[in-house]
Design an enzyme around this catalytic site. Structure first.
Site, PDB file in Angstrom:
ATOM      1  N   HIS A 122      30.459 -37.649  11.435  1.00  0.00           N
ATOM      2  CA  HIS A 122      29.255 -36.933  11.965  1.00  0.00           C
ATOM      3  C   HIS A 122      28.377 -37.627  12.930  1.00  0.00           C
ATOM      4  CE1 HIS A 122      28.386 -40.248   8.801  1.00  0.00           C
ATOM      5  NE2 HIS A 122      27.107 -40.433   9.498  1.00  0.00           N
ATOM      6  N   LEU A 123      28.025 -36.726  13.950  1.00  0.00           N
ATOM      7  CA  LEU A 123      27.609 -37.083  15.040  1.00  0.00           C
ATOM      8  C   LEU A 123      25.961 -36.849  14.993  1.00  0.00           C
ATOM      9  CD1 LEU A 123      27.938 -37.633  18.249  1.00  0.00           C
ATOM     10  CD2 LEU A 123      27.916 -35.242  18.616  1.00  0.00           C
TER      11      LEU A 123
END
Ligand SMILES: [Zn+2]
Length: 162
Positions: A122-123
């Protein structure tokens, strides 16, 4: 900037932090909730964007594939494209709605990298304002949220639909 990375170790939900790869994965479960309940901003073909429940700053959001995959290289080219497309769209929406002075993008990979949710890439997209870090320090890490999450979510949804 060290302060910021520490902030990113905060998890989306506290109970997930003690989990392992094999426990229920927050990012795998989130899409089954309604957009409004989960603060999901957009659902792409292979990835989605969602507000962080415990934002470092207003508008702090995350972009993650639907599929459980931990490292950038494990993402398919479609997933990589979708993550990047959602990144550019959400960053533009943040600019419209919140007008931050800058952004931090980051991902914590693996336990040693400080990942709160292991094994599911997840960014983080964190809007920044001039002086916000100094302000955070001055208030002893208190999280200053000028706006309820639901209001941020509603405004960003409008901007994304525009
Ligand atoms: Zn997962």
């Amino acid at each position: 900037m060290d302060v910021l990375w520490a902030g990113w170790r905060s998890t989306y939900m506290g109970e997930v932090q003690a989990g392992t790869d094999t426990d229920a994965c927050l990012f795998c479960e989130l899409p089954s909730a309604s957009d409004e309940d989960a603060y999901i901003l957009e659902r792409g073909e292979t990835a989605f964007s969602v507000l962080n429940l415990y934002p470092y700053t207003s508008g702090h959001l995350m972009i993650t594939p639907f599929r459980h995959a931990g490292m950038p290289g494990e993402l398919t080219s479609d997933e990589q494209s979708d993550v990047w497309r959602l990144l550019t769209r959400s960053q533009a929406a943040l600019a419209d709605v919140l007008g931050p002075h800058g952004y931090n993008l980051g991902a914590n990979l693996g336990r040693a990298g400080g990942a709160g949710v292991l094994g599911h890439f997840h960014l983080h997209v964190v809007p920044r304002w001039s002086g916000d870090a100094n302000f955070m320090t001055a208030t002893a890490n208190a999280r200053i949220l000028p706006e309820p999450l639901i209001e941020t979510w509603q405004k960003l949804r409008v901007a994304l639909d525009a």
